[in-house]
Design a protein around this motif. Structure first.
Motif, PDB file in Angstrom:
ATOM      1  N   LYS A  75     -37.538 -33.232 -39.109  1.00 26.05           N
ATOM      2  CA  LYS A  75     -37.420 -31.781 -38.930  1.00 26.05           C
ATOM      3  C   LYS A  75     -37.146 -31.095 -40.263  1.00 26.05           C
ATOM      4  CE  LYS A  75     -35.431 -32.067 -34.250  1.00 26.05           C
ATOM      5  NZ  LYS A  75     -34.188 -31.839 -33.448  1.00 26.05           N
ATOM      6  N   SER A  76     -36.197 -31.642 -41.025  1.00 25.16           N
ATOM      7  CA  SER A  76     -35.796 -30.988 -42.274  1.00 25.16           C
ATOM      8  C   SER A  76     -36.883 -31.043 -43.330  1.00 25.16           C
ATOM      9  CB  SER A  76     -34.523 -31.640 -42.807  1.00 25.16           C
ATOM     10  OG  SER A  76     -34.758 -32.989 -43.181  1.00 25.16           O
ATOM     11  N   CYS A  77     -37.791 -32.034 -43.229  1.00 25.58           N
ATOM     12  CA  CYS A  77     -38.873 -32.162 -44.212  1.00 25.58           C
ATOM     13  C   CYS A  77     -40.084 -31.295 -43.880  1.00 25.58           C
ATOM     14  CB  CYS A  77     -39.307 -33.617 -44.321  1.00 25.58           C
ATOM     15  SG  CYS A  77     -38.104 -34.678 -45.149  1.00 25.58           S
ATOM     16  N   GLY A  78     -40.041 -30.585 -42.761  1.00 21.62           N
ATOM     17  CA  GLY A  78     -41.104 -29.644 -42.448  1.00 21.62           C
ATOM     18  C   GLY A  78     -42.193 -30.163 -41.553  1.00 21.62           C
ATOM     19  N   ALA A  79     -42.027 -31.351 -40.975  1.00 26.34           N
ATOM     20  CA  ALA A  79     -43.017 -31.833 -40.015  1.00 26.34           C
ATOM     21  C   ALA A  79     -42.978 -30.952 -38.767  1.00 26.34           C
ATOM     22  CB  ALA A  79     -42.738 -33.282 -39.650  1.00 26.34           C
ATOM     23  N   ARG A  80     -44.130 -30.735 -38.141  1.00 21.30           N
ATOM     24  CA  ARG A  80     -44.199 -29.886 -36.950  1.00 21.30           C
ATOM     25  C   ARG A  80     -43.820 -30.691 -35.717  1.00 21.30           C
ATOM     26  NH1 ARG A  80     -49.239 -27.869 -33.822  1.00 21.30           N
ATOM     27  NH2 ARG A  80     -50.430 -28.979 -35.426  1.00 21.30           N
ATOM     28  N   LEU A  81     -42.744 -30.296 -35.074  1.00 21.97           N
ATOM     29  CA  LEU A  81     -42.279 -30.995 -33.886  1.00 21.97           C
ATOM     30  C   LEU A  81     -43.093 -30.536 -32.682  1.00 21.97           C
ATOM     31  CD1 LEU A  81     -40.199 -32.934 -32.609  1.00 21.97           C
ATOM     32  CD2 LEU A  81     -38.707 -30.945 -32.270  1.00 21.97           C
ATOM     33  N   ILE A  82     -43.795 -31.476 -32.054  1.00 29.10           N
ATOM     34  CA  ILE A  82     -44.648 -31.164 -30.907  1.00 29.10           C
ATOM     35  C   ILE A  82     -43.884 -31.319 -29.604  1.00 29.10           C
ATOM     36  CG2 ILE A  82     -46.764 -31.793 -29.683  1.00 29.10           C
ATOM     37  CD1 ILE A  82     -47.246 -30.497 -32.389  1.00 29.10           C
ATOM     38  N   VAL A  83     -43.102 -32.386 -29.494  1.00 30.08           N
ATOM     39  CA  VAL A  83     -42.360 -32.658 -28.268  1.00 30.08           C
ATOM     40  C   VAL A  83     -41.191 -33.569 -28.613  1.00 30.08           C
ATOM     41  CG1 VAL A  83     -43.682 -34.710 -27.617  1.00 30.08           C
ATOM     42  CG2 VAL A  83     -42.637 -33.310 -25.835  1.00 30.08           C
ATOM     43  N   GLY A  84     -40.129 -33.508 -27.803  1.00 24.31           N
ATOM     44  CA  GLY A  84     -38.977 -34.388 -28.003  1.00 24.31           C
ATOM     45  C   GLY A  84     -38.064 -33.885 -29.092  1.00 24.31           C
ATOM     46  N   GLY A  85     -37.602 -34.831 -29.912  1.00 28.29           N
ATOM     47  CA  GLY A  85     -36.760 -34.464 -31.041  1.00 28.29           C
ATOM     48  C   GLY A  85     -35.283 -34.372 -30.727  1.00 28.29           C
ATOM     49  N   GLU A  86     -34.851 -34.970 -29.613  1.00 34.45           N
ATOM     50  CA  GLU A  86     -33.431 -34.887 -29.264  1.00 34.45           C
ATOM     51  C   GLU A  86     -33.008 -36.110 -28.469  1.00 34.45           C
ATOM     52  OE1 GLU A  86     -33.114 -31.363 -26.952  1.00 34.45           O
ATOM     53  OE2 GLU A  86     -34.311 -32.143 -25.287  1.00 34.45           O
ATOM     54  N   ALA A  87     -31.713 -36.381 -28.530  1.00 36.62           N
ATOM     55  CA  ALA A  87     -31.143 -37.413 -27.676  1.00 36.62           C
ATOM     56  C   ALA A  87     -30.980 -36.842 -26.277  1.00 36.62           C
ATOM     57  CB  ALA A  87     -29.807 -37.881 -28.229  1.00 36.62           C
ATOM     58  N   TRP A  88     -31.134 -37.705 -25.299  1.00 36.80           N
ATOM     59  CA  TRP A  88     -30.966 -37.296 -23.908  1.00 36.80           C
ATOM     60  C   TRP A  88     -29.487 -37.103 -23.638  1.00 36.80           C
ATOM     61  CZ3 TRP A  88     -32.181 -40.811 -19.090  1.00 36.80           C
ATOM     62  CH2 TRP A  88     -32.262 -40.005 -17.957  1.00 36.80           C
ATOM     63  N   GLN A  89     -29.106 -35.939 -23.145  1.00 38.70           N
ATOM     64  CA  GLN A  89     -27.707 -35.653 -22.868  1.00 38.70           C
ATOM     65  C   GLN A  89     -27.260 -36.424 -21.627  1.00 38.70           C
ATOM     66  OE1 GLN A  89     -25.864 -33.870 -25.096  1.00 38.70           O
ATOM     67  NE2 GLN A  89     -27.805 -33.963 -26.220  1.00 38.70           N
ATOM     68  N   GLY A  90     -26.164 -37.146 -21.764  1.00 37.60           N
ATOM     69  CA  GLY A  90     -25.664 -37.934 -20.653  1.00 37.60           C
ATOM     70  C   GLY A  90     -25.352 -39.344 -21.111  1.00 37.60           C
ATOM     71  N   PRO A  91     -24.991 -40.224 -20.183  1.00 40.14           N
ATOM     72  CA  PRO A  91     -24.665 -41.607 -20.559  1.00 40.14           C
ATOM     73  C   PRO A  91     -25.895 -42.359 -21.037  1.00 40.14           C
ATOM     74  CG  PRO A  91     -24.761 -41.392 -18.182  1.00 40.14           C
ATOM     75  CD  PRO A  91     -24.878 -39.994 -18.738  1.00 40.14           C
ATOM     76  N   GLY A  92     -25.653 -43.395 -21.803  1.00 38.19           N
ATOM     77  CA  GLY A  92     -26.753 -44.229 -22.265  1.00 38.19           C
ATOM     78  C   GLY A  92     -27.274 -43.809 -23.631  1.00 38.19           C
ATOM     79  N   ASN A  93     -28.072 -44.709 -24.219  1.00 41.65           N
ATOM     80  CA  ASN A  93     -28.557 -44.541 -25.598  1.00 41.65           C
ATOM     81  C   ASN A  93     -29.993 -44.037 -25.616  1.00 41.65           C
ATOM     82  OD1 ASN A  93     -26.078 -45.858 -26.302  1.00 41.65           O
ATOM     83  ND2 ASN A  93     -27.089 -47.828 -25.945  1.00 41.65           N
ATOM     84  N   PHE A  94     -30.260 -42.970 -24.870  1.00 34.99           N
ATOM     85  CA  PHE A  94     -31.624 -42.470 -24.726  1.00 34.99           C
ATOM     86  C   PHE A  94     -32.002 -41.511 -25.851  1.00 34.99           C
ATOM     87  CE2 PHE A  94     -30.349 -43.687 -20.472  1.00 34.99           C
ATOM     88  CZ  PHE A  94     -31.492 -44.277 -19.946  1.00 34.99           C
TER      89      PHE A  94
END
Length: 496
Positions: A360-379
């Protein structure tokens, strides 16, 4: 989620996970344990014994005694029969092994079932090779023939005692992939599973004993890489180390083995290219390219994470990938329909998210995703970056997570396209997507990787050699080449 597993699996968990040395179960000399946790929930599954250098020494001694003792007295046919017996044991315990993989590693159940099935076939396959170990005859040297008749022939003999160090991404599969050819060749073994995922290896060790293998032929020492793994690599009575894991650790193992000149085979990292031409069938390419990256949550060395797409279909492919990815069901591997499970640990989740934030910080265009899933587990949600630059870390470095980096190309010059695809220190896998099979074969010949597929990705099987160019490793696993890793050739000349 343990309560959703079968009673057989719950019973196996209750039985515990010791070390297996010389045919007996032991808590290890230090009596230490470590917890295995479900990466989808954080729930502790079980405690397992933690071995150290003293345990490794005992395991190597047991393997050495077996190699020079009962194992050496078995014929090739008898070893083949034992491998087939083990194959049947794995099939009989398929539910147990699959559920342990899901709970320990986090992979979706449908994938775990497929992996167990592959392991069943793998031991059957190498049982066949055990029956076909053979040497050759050739002409004797001239100076011997000058004295009369002579015979020269070769023998194929087992390397000896081998140390097998396997990773956490497909634990059972990696253990079987090394054990099957090693045992078929007549070697004895010490298996060191990853400390994150040791459960299926212990159960496999028990099945090996039930299948009738002599004590000491296979020993399982759970432990930390810096302790048990390092002790195994350094042990003077080992003839070979077979390692699958990161390139960084592979280099360390190779350096350590230079003093004793142990044989080493290494299956290491990858950053595989996926080349998509403008004439491609998008209906097939979209799910194929998506799964090239997101299979096993991207935690596999052959993941196609550098996607090169012709400008003419760049935006349509991106749109299709985004839609397909948004519909991939995330969840616990034991839940029906799950396509994406968690990453193996919180540490791995943090590592992957650091790469995502860097993209993100390098300027790549984020199409989808880009986040950890909120909640339990390492998603981590499956993430697609477009308009990436070849200098970005998300393009250069192996992330081992569900992160795709897409970049367009405008040229029709195959050499120029290949130069982009080969701009990596790795060369493990790759794929080419096009209706033009002439172009496809020309492109394949230009990609510097050990395994390249056309209109599919990661097409591995028991009979297909797999391994890397450049910093992706030494040697080939699967196929006949996989047997060669565990055999020596001895030449014999007899003056008659």
């Amino acid at each position: 989620m343990i309560d959703k597993a079968s009673q057989t699996t719950r019973d196996a968990i209750a039985a515990g996970f010791p070390l297996l040395i010389g045919g007996r179960e032991t808590p290890g000399h230090a009596g230490r344990t470590m917890a295995s946790t479900d990466p989808a929930t954080g729930e502790v599954i079980a405690e397992f014994a933690l071995g150290d250098a003293e345990d490794v020494g005992e395991a190597v001694a047991a393997a050495k005694a077996a190699f020079h003792g009962p194992w050496s007295r078995l014929s090739n046919m008898q070893r083949a029969d034992l491998l087939r017996s083990l194959s049947r044991k794995i099939a009989e315990n398929a539910v147990l092994l699959a559920e342990l993989e899901v709970l320990d590693n986090g992979m979706p159940r449908m994938l775990a079932d497929q992996i167990v099935g592959n392991c069943v076939h793998l031991f059957e396959y190498y049982a066949g090779w055990a029956e076909r170990i053979e040497g050759t005859t050739t002409e004797a040297p001239p100076h011997v023939l000058a004295q009369g008749e002579a015979l020269t022939y070769t023998l194929r003999e087992p390397v000896g005692v081998v140390g097998l160090i396997v990773p956490w991404n497909v634990p059972l599969s990696m253990a079987c992939l090394k054990l099957a050819p090693a045992l078929a060749a007549g070697c004895t073994t010490v298996l060191k599973p990853a400390e994150e995922t040791p459960l299926s290896a212990v159960v496999l060790g028990r099945l090996i004993k039930e299948a009738g293998f002599p004590d000491g032929v296979v020993n399982v020492v759970n432990g930390l890489g810096a302790e048990a793994g390092a002790a195994l690599v350094a042990h003077p009575d080992l003839s070979k180390i077979a390692f699958t894991g990161s390139t960084e650790v592979g280099k360390m193992i190779a350096r350590e083995c230079t003093d004793s000149l142990k044989k080493v085979s290494l299956e290491l990292g990858g950053k595989s290219p996926v080349v998509v031409f403008p004439d491609v069938d998008l209906a097939k390419a979209i799910p194929g390219v998506a799964m090239a990256t997101f299979f096993l949550q991207g935690q596999n060395c052959m993941a196609g994470t550098r996607i090169f797409v012709h400008r003419d279909i760049y935006e349509p492919l991106l749109a299709g990938l985004a839609e397909f990815t948004a519909n991939m069901q995330m969840g616990h591997g034991l839940e029906a329909g799950t396509m994406l499970g968690p990453l193996v640990s919180a540490k791995q989740q943090q590592r992957v998210m650091e790469y995502v934030e860097d993209g993100k910080s390098c300027g790549a265009r984020l199409i989808v995703g880009g986040e950890a899933w909120q909640g339990p587990g390492n998603f981590v949600r499956p993430t697609i970056f477009a308009d990436v630059d070849p200098s970005m870390r998300i393009v250069r470095e192996e992330i081992f997570g569900p992160v795709m980096a897409v970049q367009p190309f405008d040229t029709d010059d195959l050499d120029e396209i290949a130069a982009m695809a080969n701009d990596s220190p790795y060369g493990l896998s790759g794929s080419v997507w096009t209706r033009d099979l002439s172009n496809a074969h020309r492109m394949v010949s230009r990609i510097r990787s050990g395994h390249v597929s056309i209109n599919c990705h990661g097409a591995v099987a028991s009979n297909i050699p797999f391994g890397g160019y450049k910093q992706s490793g030494w040697g080939r696993e699967f196929g006949r080449e996989g047997m060669d890793l565990y055999l020596e050739t001895k030449a014999v000349t007899v003056a008659l």
